[in-house]
Write a protein that holds these residues in place. Structure first.
Motif, PDB file in Angstrom:
ATOM      1  N   GLU A 109       0.818  -1.203   0.000  1.00 35.13           N
ATOM      2  CA  GLU A 109       0.000   0.000   0.000  1.00 35.13           C
ATOM      3  C   GLU A 109       0.856   1.260   0.000  1.00 35.13           C
ATOM      4  O   GLU A 109       0.411   2.331  -0.402  1.00 35.13           O
ATOM      5  CB  GLU A 109      -0.939  -0.003   1.209  1.00 35.13           C
ATOM      6  CG  GLU A 109      -1.976   1.085   1.158  1.00 35.13           C
ATOM      7  CD  GLU A 109      -3.229   0.718   1.925  1.00 35.13           C
ATOM      8  OE1 GLU A 109      -3.921   1.628   2.381  1.00 35.13           O
ATOM      9  OE2 GLU A 109      -3.532  -0.486   2.052  1.00 35.13           O
ATOM     10  N   ALA A 110       2.112   1.107   0.402  1.00 36.16           N
ATOM     11  CA  ALA A 110       3.033   2.240   0.354  1.00 36.16           C
ATOM     12  C   ALA A 110       3.189   2.779  -1.063  1.00 36.16           C
ATOM     13  O   ALA A 110       3.486   3.965  -1.253  1.00 36.16           O
ATOM     14  CB  ALA A 110       4.399   1.827   0.901  1.00 36.16           C
ATOM     15  N   LEU A 111       2.974   1.938  -2.067  1.00 36.54           N
ATOM     16  CA  LEU A 111       3.076   2.396  -3.461  1.00 36.54           C
ATOM     17  C   LEU A 111       1.997   3.423  -3.776  1.00 36.54           C
ATOM     18  O   LEU A 111       2.254   4.433  -4.440  1.00 36.54           O
ATOM     19  CB  LEU A 111       2.958   1.208  -4.415  1.00 36.54           C
ATOM     20  CG  LEU A 111       3.986   0.083  -4.254  1.00 36.54           C
ATOM     21  CD1 LEU A 111       3.694  -1.045  -5.227  1.00 36.54           C
ATOM     22  CD2 LEU A 111       5.394   0.598  -4.446  1.00 36.54           C
ATOM     23  N   ARG A 112       0.789   3.166  -3.290  1.00 39.41           N
ATOM     24  CA  ARG A 112      -0.283   4.139  -3.489  1.00 39.41           C
ATOM     25  C   ARG A 112      -0.131   5.329  -2.548  1.00 39.41           C
ATOM     26  O   ARG A 112      -0.474   6.451  -2.903  1.00 39.41           O
ATOM     27  CB  ARG A 112      -1.648   3.462  -3.303  1.00 39.41           C
ATOM     28  CG  ARG A 112      -2.025   2.555  -4.462  1.00 39.41           C
ATOM     29  CD  ARG A 112      -3.345   1.846  -4.230  1.00 39.41           C
ATOM     30  NE  ARG A 112      -3.207   0.738  -3.305  1.00 39.41           N
ATOM     31  CZ  ARG A 112      -4.001   0.499  -2.280  1.00 39.41           C
ATOM     32  NH1 ARG A 112      -5.008   1.319  -2.024  1.00 39.41           N
ATOM     33  NH2 ARG A 112      -3.806  -0.539  -1.500  1.00 39.41           N
ATOM     34  N   GLY A 113       0.395   5.066  -1.355  1.00 37.99           N
ATOM     35  CA  GLY A 113       0.641   6.149  -0.427  1.00 37.99           C
ATOM     36  C   GLY A 113       1.655   7.143  -0.956  1.00 37.99           C
ATOM     37  O   GLY A 113       1.633   8.326  -0.602  1.00 37.99           O
ATOM     38  N   ALA A 114       2.562   6.677  -1.814  1.00 38.76           N
ATOM     39  CA  ALA A 114       3.570   7.552  -2.407  1.00 38.76           C
ATOM     40  C   ALA A 114       3.029   8.340  -3.598  1.00 38.76           C
ATOM     41  O   ALA A 114       3.714   9.228  -4.110  1.00 38.76           O
ATOM     42  CB  ALA A 114       4.775   6.731  -2.847  1.00 38.76           C
ATOM     43  N   GLY A 115       1.819   8.009  -4.042  1.00 35.73           N
ATOM     44  CA  GLY A 115       1.227   8.716  -5.173  1.00 35.73           C
ATOM     45  C   GLY A 115       0.949   7.844  -6.372  1.00 35.73           C
ATOM     46  O   GLY A 115       0.695   8.354  -7.470  1.00 35.73           O
ATOM     47  N   GLY A 116       0.997   6.519  -6.201  1.00 32.23           N
ATOM     48  CA  GLY A 116       0.679   5.615  -7.307  1.00 32.23           C
ATOM     49  C   GLY A 116      -0.781   5.725  -7.716  1.00 32.23           C
ATOM     50  O   GLY A 116      -1.659   5.951  -6.880  1.00 32.23           O
ATOM     51  N   LEU A 117      -1.042   5.573  -9.011  1.00 29.64           N
ATOM     52  CA  LEU A 117      -2.399   5.673  -9.559  1.00 29.64           C
ATOM     53  C   LEU A 117      -2.925   4.300  -9.950  1.00 29.64           C
ATOM     54  O   LEU A 117      -2.153   3.410 -10.338  1.00 29.64           O
ATOM     55  CB  LEU A 117      -2.408   6.576 -10.798  1.00 29.64           C
ATOM     56  CG  LEU A 117      -1.885   8.002 -10.637  1.00 29.64           C
ATOM     57  CD1 LEU A 117      -2.021   8.755 -11.964  1.00 29.64           C
ATOM     58  CD2 LEU A 117      -2.632   8.728  -9.531  1.00 29.64           C
ATOM     59  N   LEU A 118      -4.227   4.138  -9.879  1.00 30.43           N
ATOM     60  CA  LEU A 118      -4.895   2.939 -10.374  1.00 30.43           C
ATOM     61  C   LEU A 118      -5.651   3.308 -11.643  1.00 30.43           C
ATOM     62  O   LEU A 118      -6.511   4.200 -11.624  1.00 30.43           O
ATOM     63  CB  LEU A 118      -5.859   2.380  -9.327  1.00 30.43           C
ATOM     64  CG  LEU A 118      -5.229   1.896  -8.023  1.00 30.43           C
ATOM     65  CD1 LEU A 118      -6.299   1.357  -7.073  1.00 30.43           C
ATOM     66  CD2 LEU A 118      -4.181   0.826  -8.279  1.00 30.43           C
TER      67      LEU A 118
ATOM     68  N   GLY B 218       4.660   7.400 -11.173  1.00 28.75           N
ATOM     69  CA  GLY B 218       5.537   8.326 -11.871  1.00 28.75           C
ATOM     70  C   GLY B 218       6.907   8.361 -11.220  1.00 28.75           C
ATOM     71  O   GLY B 218       7.163   7.693 -10.212  1.00 28.75           O
ATOM     72  N   ALA B 219       7.799   9.176 -11.783  1.00 28.43           N
ATOM     73  CA  ALA B 219       9.186   9.201 -11.322  1.00 28.43           C
ATOM     74  C   ALA B 219       9.301   9.604  -9.853  1.00 28.43           C
ATOM     75  O   ALA B 219      10.063   9.003  -9.091  1.00 28.43           O
ATOM     76  CB  ALA B 219       9.997  10.145 -12.202  1.00 28.43           C
ATOM     77  N   LYS B 220       8.539  10.616  -9.431  1.00 24.56           N
ATOM     78  CA  LYS B 220       8.632  11.070  -8.040  1.00 24.56           C
ATOM     79  C   LYS B 220       8.093  10.017  -7.081  1.00 24.56           C
ATOM     80  O   LYS B 220       8.687   9.744  -6.033  1.00 24.56           O
ATOM     81  CB  LYS B 220       7.868  12.381  -7.863  1.00 24.56           C
ATOM     82  CG  LYS B 220       7.985  12.984  -6.461  1.00 24.56           C
ATOM     83  CD  LYS B 220       7.272  14.326  -6.380  1.00 24.56           C
ATOM     84  CE  LYS B 220       7.490  14.963  -4.993  1.00 24.56           C
ATOM     85  NZ  LYS B 220       6.916  14.157  -3.915  1.00 24.56           N
ATOM     86  N   ALA B 221       6.957   9.428  -7.421  1.00 21.27           N
ATOM     87  CA  ALA B 221       6.381   8.389  -6.569  1.00 21.27           C
ATOM     88  C   ALA B 221       7.314   7.183  -6.471  1.00 21.27           C
ATOM     89  O   ALA B 221       7.542   6.636  -5.387  1.00 21.27           O
ATOM     90  CB  ALA B 221       5.016   7.969  -7.105  1.00 21.27           C
ATOM     91  N   ALA B 222       7.863   6.772  -7.622  1.00 20.20           N
ATOM     92  CA  ALA B 222       8.765   5.612  -7.631  1.00 20.20           C
ATOM     93  C   ALA B 222      10.026   5.882  -6.826  1.00 20.20           C
ATOM     94  O   ALA B 222      10.567   4.981  -6.165  1.00 20.20           O
ATOM     95  CB  ALA B 222       9.122   5.240  -9.065  1.00 20.20           C
TER      96      ALA B 222
END
Length: 470
Positions: free
Chosen positions: A280-289, A323-327
């Motif tokens: 869930e940290a991936l979405r917490g960082a700004g990942g989109l579905l 995206g780059a920032k989220a990753a």
């Protein structure tokens, strides 16, 4: 001395927390685990552990309270019909002490704090390595194993202060006069070898999310979930529930099973019954579905049950896009997933669009709408809108994975009180003397939905409570 011994059944984080707490109190411990190695599902946890009013939050100037915020978020997630105030209070009010114990006694780095789905405040702590479950569980494991090795070397012909026996499956709880007084366990490799051990018992055997047998707990309570894959190891088959109910322990909420929205679909084995969890940290960082048409369909940091329901209505395949920032924020996660072939990196939006057959204009429109004025998924109306959207551009790199809902966690389990005492199934629900439980084997803490970061917290808090009560 052996009369002081407490038997801990299960070597995941809950069992390790209980065992280390008992040793801190000068007690004797026998830890039994049916697998050849310790750790359970805890080592795989990838998002972090919740804590309110922690030192890390103070250093980051995050204003949080367990009373008005952490408790309220957990209560809302559980639902008013299934929320149990005493258990939620035990979980949240002990969270800061749990974090401090891990950092001070075991040297675990929990300095990174993020806000995940269902939380109104950033309170999910993790280490910089991106593998908090392993960082926490391995630290407790190493300390316990070192103590066990030292105890074995120091004692000659006497019971060591702490003993760990692996590949030992508990088959029965011993009972005398309505109290639990020990266990019988079977050593794998020794056909028919049944060993008895006496002492108070702490069950920390995990849940039943991998119990997909035709007569298993999922089949009995949520048969429609048998078609889904699971993130759980094959040990999570509800053993502790069967052991305890055989001595008249009560259970609750067995139909409350959390389906996590984001399990990775491995392109080389899409039908695998066991899947890696997309943290869930991936979405917490700004990942989109994104749905099959490249459009968002849900607020990504909503509660897990809300996201799962939206995914099941969306046209798939559903993709998780960073995206780059989220990753960069979750780089260790992404590097690991890419190495496993679960996530693919693209140079830019055009490369991604061409590969998946979605018009690049659609992708760029989706990116432009994220966090913009009028974004329909900017806020759920619950106040959970404290994440600043990560920028998505036409030229930035992307990390992408196909995801699917997976059976992840069982909120139901043994009925316990706030002192981790297992309660009887009789109408009076009195504690069963000599029997305690901690971790996913217990029920009632999370109600209808568990918040991200609360599984490791539940294991540590109730493991420490059980270890302190015996």
């Amino acid at each position: 001395m052996t009369s002081q011994r407490t038997i801990v059944v299960g070597g995941g984080l809950a069992g390790l927390s209980a065992a280390n707490t008992l040793l801190e109190r000068g007690k004797f411990v026998l830890l039994l685990d049916k697998k050849p190695s310790l750790g359970g599902n805890s080592v795989k946890a990838s998002s972090g552990i919740n804590g309110a009013e922690t030192e890390a939050q103070r250093e980051l100037k995050i204003d949080d309270t367990y009373i008005s915020s952490s408790y309220a978020d957990t209560f809302a997630s559980a639902g008013p019909d299934l929320a149990r105030p005493a258990l939620i209070t035990a979980l949240t009010s002990n969270s800061a002490a749990a974090i401090a114990w891990l950092t001070d006694s075991f040297g675990v780095d929990l300095s990174v704090v993020s806000r995940l789905g269902g939380h109104t405040i950033p309170r999910t702590h993790r280490d910089k390595s991106g593998a908090p479950g392993w960082a926490i569980t391995s630290a407790l494991m190493k300390k316990l194993m070192a103590l066990a090795d030292a105890a074995a070397a120091e004692t000659a012909g006497e019971s060591p202060r702490v003993e760990i026996i692996k590949s030992a499956r508990v088959v029965r709880l011993l009972e005398e006069g309505g109290a639990v007084v020990g266990v019988e366990y079977e050593l794998s490799g020794g056909v028919g070898d049944i060993v008895s051990a006496r002492g108070n018992v702490i069950l920390a055997t995990g849940g039943y999310a991998a119990d997909s047998s035709p007569a298993g707990l999922l089949a009995q309570h949520r048969p429609e979930l048998l078609a889904l894959s699971t993130t759980n190891g094959d040990h999570a088959t509800g053993d502790g529930l069967r052991l305890a109910t055989a001595v008249s322990a009560g259970t609750c909420d067995l139909d409350q099973v959390q389906v996590h929205p984001t399990g990775f679909v491995d392109p080389t084995n899409p039908d695998a019954k066991t899947k890696f969890l997309a943290a869930e940290a991936l979405r917490g960082a700004g990942g989109l579905l994104l749905d099959a048409h490249g459009k968002r369909f849900v607020r990504e940091v909503e509660r897990r049950d809300v996201v799962t329901a939206a995914m099941q209505k969306a046209e798939g395949p559903v993709r998780l896009v960073l995206g780059a920032k989220a990753a960069a924020e979750v780089k260790k996660h992404c590097d690991f997933y890419v190495s496993k072939g679960l996530m693919k990196q693209y140079a830019d939006a055009a490369a991604f669009a061409e590969d998946v057959g979605i018009p690049v204009e659609t992708i760029l429109d989706t990116f432009a709408g994220y966090g913009a004025v009028g974004d329909p998924f900017a806020s759920s109306g619950s106040g959970n809108d404290t994440i600043a959207p990560a920028p998505y551009t036409s030229t930035g790199s992307l990390h992408v994975a196909i995801i699917t809902p997976v059976v992840h966690y069982t909120m139901g389990g043994l009925t316990v009180d706030a002192s981790a005492r297992v309660l009887s199934s009789n109408p009076n629900q009195l504690p069963i003397p000599g029997l305690y439980a901690a971790g996913e084997v217990i029920g009632g803490v999370h109600g209808r939905n568990r918040l991200a970061g609360s599984s490791l917290l539940e294991a540590v808090v109730f493991g420490r409570i059980a270890g302190g009560e015996v």
